[in-house]
Design a protein around this motif. Structure first.
Motif, PDB file in Angstrom:
ATOM      1  N   THR A   1       0.826  -1.202   0.000  1.00  0.00           N
ATOM      2  CA  THR A   1       0.000   0.000   0.000  1.00  0.00           C
ATOM      3  C   THR A   1       0.863   1.255   0.000  1.00  0.00           C
ATOM      4  N   ASP A   2       0.257   2.363  -0.396  1.00  0.00           N
ATOM      5  CA  ASP A   2       0.970   3.639  -0.388  1.00  0.00           C
ATOM      6  C   ASP A   2      -0.037   4.766  -0.348  1.00  0.00           C
ATOM      7  N   ASP A   3       0.451   5.959  -0.065  1.00  0.00           N
ATOM      8  CA  ASP A   3      -0.362   7.167  -0.229  1.00  0.00           C
ATOM      9  C   ASP A   3       0.433   8.207  -1.012  1.00  0.00           C
TER      10      ASP A   3
ATOM     11  N   CYS B   1       8.172   7.835  -4.345  1.00  0.00           N
ATOM     12  CA  CYS B   1       7.468   7.888  -3.061  1.00  0.00           C
ATOM     13  C   CYS B   1       6.799   6.561  -2.750  1.00  0.00           C
ATOM     14  N   LYS B   2       6.295   5.901  -3.785  1.00  0.00           N
ATOM     15  CA  LYS B   2       5.651   4.607  -3.569  1.00  0.00           C
ATOM     16  C   LYS B   2       6.664   3.591  -3.025  1.00  0.00           C
ATOM     17  N   ARG B   3       7.863   3.590  -3.573  1.00  0.00           N
ATOM     18  CA  ARG B   3       8.866   2.637  -3.072  1.00  0.00           C
ATOM     19  C   ARG B   3       9.307   3.037  -1.667  1.00  0.00           C
ATOM     20  N   HIS B   4       9.364   4.328  -1.384  1.00  0.00           N
ATOM     21  CA  HIS B   4       9.720   4.772  -0.038  1.00  0.00           C
ATOM     22  C   HIS B   4       8.664   4.305   0.973  1.00  0.00           C
ATOM     23  N   ASP B   5       7.384   4.432   0.611  1.00  0.00           N
ATOM     24  CA  ASP B   5       6.310   3.926   1.472  1.00  0.00           C
ATOM     25  C   ASP B   5       6.472   2.430   1.716  1.00  0.00           C
TER      26      ASP B   5
END
Length: 203
Positions: free
Chosen positions: A119-121, A139-143
């Motif tokens: 999941t991500d935001d 950002c998705k990979r960081h999440d």
């Protein structure tokens, strides 16, 4: 490399630019966001009017809608106490640090391995496409890193630094796809995102 002040200014100018395209959500520049707070800390920078819709022309993906709030005072562990399988730890490390971003996104699209949190935001309350640059995928990979390291009880300060440094690397790789002028601007904004995530534990 632009100074932090120049980076903040460039981010503001990018946020103010309006083109025909997909409207960014108002909370992309929410006053509670870490990037907005960094901007507000410099009184010489005029912050954008949040009532004005922001748009960009390069949206190719959409952010997730599962929020994740990192509290650095409680979430960061002093030591790793992983309580999950070695295969999950290995898969997390591989998709976070070893494969290219497109390979990570392909795995995310199908959610495999299913035991990991995909999941991500997006970039949370910060723009996913500041000044038109695609920061959403990074950002998705960081999440993915934060969420799985927390779930695996491996979210130490040392590991958080590794995840944040990987975000900066992914952002710089995105910036590297542009000509030198745009690349300098992009890297300046990337530096702001990196400083924000180091200071606040999220964007």
């Amino acid at each position: 490399m632009p100074s932090l002040y120049c980076s903040l200014l460039l981010l503001t100018l990018g946020a103010l630019s309006v083109n025909a395209g997909v409207v960014l959500r108002r909370q992309d520049l929410d006053p509670e966001s870490s990037v907005y707070k960094l901007l507000a800390s410099n009184s010489t920078i005029s912050l954008p009017d949040l009532s004005v819709p922001l748009v960009n022309t390069t949206t190719t993906d959409v952010r997730g809608d599962v929020p994740d709030t990192t509290d650095l005072t409680t979430d960061v562990l002093s030591v790793t106490t992983s309580a999950v399988t070695a295969s999950d730890v290995s898969a997390t490390n591989t998709f976070l640090f070893s494969v290219t971003l497109p390979v990570f996104l392909a795995a995310k699209a199908v959610g495999v391995p299913t035991t990991l949190d995909w999941t991500d935001d997006g970039c949370s309350y910060s723009p996913d496409y500041p000044a038109g640059f695609n920061f959403l995928s990074s950002c998705k990979r960081h999440d993915f890193g934060y969420r799985n390291f927390k779930a695996q009880s491996r979210f130490t300060e040392a590991n958080r630094l590794l995840i944040d440094d990987n975000l900066k690397k992914d952002l710089y790789n995105e910036c590297g796809t542009y000509g030198w002028v745009q690349r300098e601007i992009c890297e300046g904004i990337a530096d702001v995102y990196y400083e924000a995530v180091r200071a606040f534990g999220g964007l």
